[in-house]
Write an enzyme that holds these catalytic residues in place. Structure first.
Site, PDB file in Angstrom:
ATOM      1  N   LEU A 113      38.851  35.113  39.062  1.00 19.43           N
ATOM      2  CA  LEU A 113      37.809  34.259  39.655  1.00 19.43           C
ATOM      3  C   LEU A 113      38.337  32.909  40.136  1.00 19.43           C
ATOM      4  O   LEU A 113      39.233  32.327  39.527  1.00 19.43           O
ATOM      5  CB  LEU A 113      36.681  34.046  38.641  1.00 19.43           C
ATOM      6  N   HIS A 151      33.891  32.526  43.742  1.00 13.24           N
ATOM      7  CA  HIS A 151      33.063  33.258  42.776  1.00 13.24           C
ATOM      8  C   HIS A 151      32.161  32.291  42.005  1.00 13.24           C
ATOM      9  O   HIS A 151      30.985  32.587  41.759  1.00 13.24           O
ATOM     10  CB  HIS A 151      33.944  33.997  41.757  1.00 13.24           C
ATOM     11  N   GLY A 173      29.223  36.772  48.684  1.00 15.86           N
ATOM     12  CA  GLY A 173      29.779  35.726  49.537  1.00 15.86           C
ATOM     13  C   GLY A 173      29.792  36.122  51.000  1.00 15.86           C
ATOM     14  O   GLY A 173      30.073  37.270  51.348  1.00 15.86           O
TER      15      GLY A 173
HETATM   16  P1  AMP Z   1      35.758  39.931  45.010  1.00 20.59           P
HETATM   17  O1  AMP Z   1      36.054  39.581  43.584  1.00 20.59           O
HETATM   18  O2  AMP Z   1      36.829  39.547  45.965  1.00 20.59           O
HETATM   19  O3  AMP Z   1      35.267  41.351  45.170  1.00 20.59           O
HETATM   20  O4  AMP Z   1      34.515  39.025  45.419  1.00 20.59           O
HETATM   21  C1  AMP Z   1      33.340  39.016  44.675  1.00 20.59           C
HETATM   22  C2  AMP Z   1      32.290  38.227  45.410  1.00 20.59           C
HETATM   23  O5  AMP Z   1      32.749  36.890  45.608  1.00 20.59           O
HETATM   24  C3  AMP Z   1      31.983  38.792  46.792  1.00 20.59           C
HETATM   25  O6  AMP Z   1      30.591  38.697  47.026  1.00 20.59           O
HETATM   26  C4  AMP Z   1      32.757  37.870  47.705  1.00 20.59           C
HETATM   27  O7  AMP Z   1      32.199  37.775  48.998  1.00 20.59           O
HETATM   28  C5  AMP Z   1      32.614  36.555  46.964  1.00 20.59           C
HETATM   29  N1  AMP Z   1      33.683  35.637  47.395  1.00 20.59           N
HETATM   30  C6  AMP Z   1      35.023  35.868  47.366  1.00 20.59           C
HETATM   31  N2  AMP Z   1      35.692  34.825  47.897  1.00 20.59           N
HETATM   32  C7  AMP Z   1      34.754  33.932  48.293  1.00 20.59           C
HETATM   33  C8  AMP Z   1      34.802  32.655  48.936  1.00 20.59           C
HETATM   34  N3  AMP Z   1      35.948  32.084  49.277  1.00 20.59           N
HETATM   35  N4  AMP Z   1      33.639  32.023  49.182  1.00 20.59           N
HETATM   36  C9  AMP Z   1      32.457  32.592  48.836  1.00 20.59           C
HETATM   37  N5  AMP Z   1      32.336  33.789  48.235  1.00 20.59           N
HETATM   38  C10 AMP Z   1      33.465  34.445  47.971  1.00 20.59           C
END
Ligand code: AMP
Length: 280
Positions: free
Chosen positions: A33, A37, A146
């Protein structure tokens, strides 16, 4: 804050909360994270209770992708969740989620066939299936995603609408490093030299956004300028640079409100994404 690894424990906890009439917000993640996140966990704080799932979902990785090397650090993740007021972390094993055998999928066409779907053909089937399972396990009132993964957000919104899932999907803005790079767990793969080169993504996005903001309406002009910017960087290799209608993921020629401009670029072996929206 509790950390649990079984579906049964999640169900028992949520049942208790429901008895007290409490609302539940849910943030699905693959862990490692960062502030992106954390911003989703903060947003989910509008509910009485917040559940975060941490699961590197094998089903959404293609055979030559980074499932084995995907970064993991539960202790660090737990610290971030605690600091941002999460109440429960669900950290299942693949065995807990998929058992010995698994035959059911949530699949989608049209929206998943463009952009990332072209180079990652099984990706969204894995995402939809695991997210549907997590929704059934956690039964949240609202789930937070996100805008960084803009196509994923559109796909999940559509799945919830098409399949009448009883929850609201909330999209949250992209969180960036100070120099502009969109935060991502995959940024840890970058060498120092690649980290510098990766700035080409946000530079291209900011350039496109500026041109659109200044009134340019010809999609191809903006895309060409963005491609040119990316091609200046020798370590960068374009997967796609596209403008699409968010409802259909089909490419557009003229820019209007609600258009997504999305890019995917390899920096060395690491595939990174970024985007901007022309707001409605
Ligand atoms: P992940 O762990 O990469 O699957 O991401 C989990 C959630 O966090 C997803 O909804 C992503 O879109 C969101 N997320 C990841 N990176 C970012 C970021 N830089 N800004 C906003 N949300 C993010």
């Amino acid at each position: 804050m509790k950390i649990v690894s079984t579906i049964e424990e999640v169900r028992a906890q949520v049942k208790e909360w429901r008895k007290e009439g409490l609302t539940v917000g849910f943030v699905p993640t693959m862990g490692y994270l960062h502030e992106g996140h954390a911003s989703l966990i903060d947003a989910a704080g509008e509910n009485d209770k917040v559940v975060v799932s941490i699961f590197v979902n094998p089903m959404q990785f293609g055979p030559n992708e980074d499932l084995d090397s995907y970064p993991r650090d539960l202790e660090h993740d737990a610290k971030i969740c605690r600091e941002h007021g999460a109440d429960l972390i669900f950290h299942p094993t693949p065995q807990e989620m998929y058992g010995e055998s698994f035959y059911s999928y949530v699949d989608m066409n049209v929206l998943t066939e463009e952009l990332c779907g072209l180079s990652r053909p099984i990706h969204f089937r894995g995402v939809c299936t695991v997210v549907a399972k997590l929704f059934n396990i956690v039964t949240p009132d609202k789930a937070y995603f996100g805008q960084k993964d803009a196509q994923q957000l559109a796909v999940i919104k559509r799945m919830v609408k098409d399949l009448n899932m009883p929850l609201a999907i909330v999209g949250c803005p992209i969180v960036r490093e100070e120099d502009g790079l969109a935060k991502s767990s995959r940024n840890t793969y970058l060498s120092a030299e690649e980290r510098k080169a990766a700035l080409v993504l946000s530079r291209a996005v900011f350039l496109g956004k500026k041109m659109a903001g200044e009134g340019e309406r010809d999609a191809e002009k903006i895309l060409a300028a963005m491609r040119e910017e990316i091609e200046k960087e020798p370590l960068a290799k374009i997967d796609y640079v596209k403008m699409v209608d968010l409802e259909t993921m089909q490419q557009v020629k003229v820019i209007e409100e609600g258009i997504l401009t999305a890019i995917a670029v390899y920096i060395g072996k690491t595939r990174l994404i970024d985007n901007f929206m022309i707001e409605k």
